[in-house]
Scaffold this active site. Structure first.
Site, mmCIF file in Angstrom:
data_model
loop_
_atom_site.group_PDB
_atom_site.id
_atom_site.type_symbol
_atom_site.label_atom_id
_atom_site.label_comp_id
_atom_site.label_asym_id
_atom_site.label_seq_id
_atom_site.Cartn_x
_atom_site.Cartn_y
_atom_site.Cartn_z
ATOM 1 C CG ASP A 272 -7.131 -3.286 -0.485
ATOM 2 O OD1 ASP A 272 -6.419 -2.424 -1.043
ATOM 3 O OD2 ASP A 272 -6.904 -3.707 0.673
ATOM 4 C CG ASP B 152 -2.026 -0.980 1.127
ATOM 5 O OD1 ASP B 152 -2.224 -1.787 2.059
ATOM 6 O OD2 ASP B 152 -2.705 -0.957 0.082
HETATM 7 C C1 DX5 Z 1 -6.167 0.748 2.895
HETATM 8 C C2 DX5 Z 1 -5.329 -0.291 2.156
HETATM 9 C C3 DX5 Z 1 -5.699 -1.711 2.516
HETATM 10 C C4 DX5 Z 1 -5.566 -2.030 4.017
HETATM 11 C C5 DX5 Z 1 -6.049 -3.435 4.310
HETATM 12 O O1 DX5 Z 1 -5.931 2.024 2.347
HETATM 13 O O2 DX5 Z 1 -5.483 -0.154 0.773
HETATM 14 O O3 DX5 Z 1 -4.863 -2.596 1.762
HETATM 15 O O4 DX5 Z 1 -4.206 -1.914 4.385
HETATM 16 O O5 DX5 Z 1 -5.962 -3.640 5.708
HETATM 17 P P1 DX5 Z 1 -7.194 -4.359 6.470
HETATM 18 O O6 DX5 Z 1 -7.296 -5.757 5.875
HETATM 19 O O7 DX5 Z 1 -6.785 -4.387 7.917
HETATM 20 O O8 DX5 Z 1 -8.423 -3.531 6.196
HETATM 21 ZN ZN ZN Z 2 -4.495 -1.747 -0.435
#
Ligand code: DX5
Ligand code: ZN
Length: 217
Positions: A177, A35
Site C-alpha cells: 500500500d 483509507d
Molecule cells: C496512505 C494510504 C494509501 C495511499 C495510496 O496513507 O494508506 O492507501 O492512499 O495512494 P498511492 O497509491 O497514490 O500511494
Molecule cells: Zn491505505
C-alpha cells in the site's frame, strides 16, 4: 500471475463518488480500499462513516478498510457493519500491546484481520502475531497521503516477510500500500505480494478502468 488490485478512494473525486463507485464496479478492481485517517496517528484527516456508508451503498465490491487511527478498537464494530466490509487492517504502531485483542475482535466479527506496518517498523515485529492475522499491509510510503514517492526498500521488506512466513509455515497474504504502479508491481508480486493498493496510479490516469486492468495483468 494473480494480482488483486485495491483502488484507494483517498485519491478519488469525492464530488462524483457515485460515478467513481460505478466505474470501479465495472473494472477489474478486486476490492475498494478505504483509507481512514484521524489526524492523530498520521498528519491527515480523510473521511468517516457518512462517506463510507455512501461508498458501501454505491458499490458492489468488497471493502478493504485501512484504519490509520489511534484507537481502532473503538470503531471496529461500526466499520465491520458496513455493507461489503470484508477486510480491516489496523496499524501495529497504533495498537501496541492491544494488537492481539483488536485482531481477535475483527475475526470474531467474521472479517479478515490485517496488520498494517509502516516503513520505519521492523518487519520482525510481525512474528509474535503469526496465526493471529490473515494479511499484512506493507506500507510503501509513510501513512497520511496518496501520491507520495514509493520507498524502494519496500521490496526487500516484502521478501523478508515472505521468507519469515515460509520458515514458520504461517499462512497469510501480503498487501502493498503506497506508491504502487506499473514500475514496481511485478517485482513486488515476485517477492510474494498478491494484493496491491493503488491510489494515484489509478485515479490520476486518463482512463482509470484501463489503468486497473493494466496493473492487474
Ligand atoms: C496512505 C494510504 C494509501 C495511499 C495510496 O496513507 O494508506 O492507501 O492512499 O495512494 P498511492 O497509491 O497514490 O500511494
Ligand atoms: Zn491505505
Amino acid at each position: 500471475m494473480n494480482r488483486s488490485i485495491a483502488p484507494s478512494m483517498l485519491s478519488a473525486d469525492f464530488g462524483r463518488i457515485g460515478e467513481v463507485c460505478a466505474m470501479l464496479d465495472g473494472s477489474a478492481a478486486d476490492r475498494i480500499h478505504l483509507d481512514i485517517l484521524d489526524g492523530v496517528f498520521a498528519p491527515n484527516i480523510s473521511f468517516g462513516f457518512p462517506v463510507c456508508e455512501a461508498i458501501a451503498a454505491a458499490s458492489h465490491k468488497p471493502l478493504d478498510i485501512h484504519l490509520m487511527i489511534v484507537r481502532p478498537e473503538d470503531y471496529i464494530e461500526r466499520f465491520a457493519a458496513l455493507k461489503g466490509a470484508r477486510y480491516i487492517a489496523v496499524h501495529i504502531e497504533a495498537c501496541g500491546g492491544r494488537l492481539r485483542k483488536v485482531l481477535r475482535q475483527i475475526r470474531a466479527l467474521g472479517l479478515q484481520a490485517g496488520i498494517a506496518i509502516s516503513p520505519g517498523t521492523p518487519v520482525e515485529s510481525l512474528i509474535e502475531y503469526f496465526g493471529e492475522f490473515d494479511y499484512v499491509l506493507v506500507m510503501g510510503v509513510n501513512p497520511g497521503y496518496s501520491g507520495q514517492k514509493y520507498m524502494p526498500e519496500t521490496l526487500e521488506r516484502v521478501g523478508i516477510i515472505s521468507e519469515m512466513a515460509a520458515a514458520a509455515d504461517a499462512s497469510f497474504f501480503i498487501e502493498v500500500d503506497g506508491g504502487v504502479g506499473k514500475a514496481n508491481i511485478g517485482d513486488l508480486r515476485r517477492a510474494g505480494a498478491t494484493v496491491f493498493v493503488s491510489g494515484s496510479s489509478v485515479f490520476d490516469a486518463p482512463d482509470p478502468v484501463a489503468a486497473i486492468a493494466n496493473l492487474a495483468s
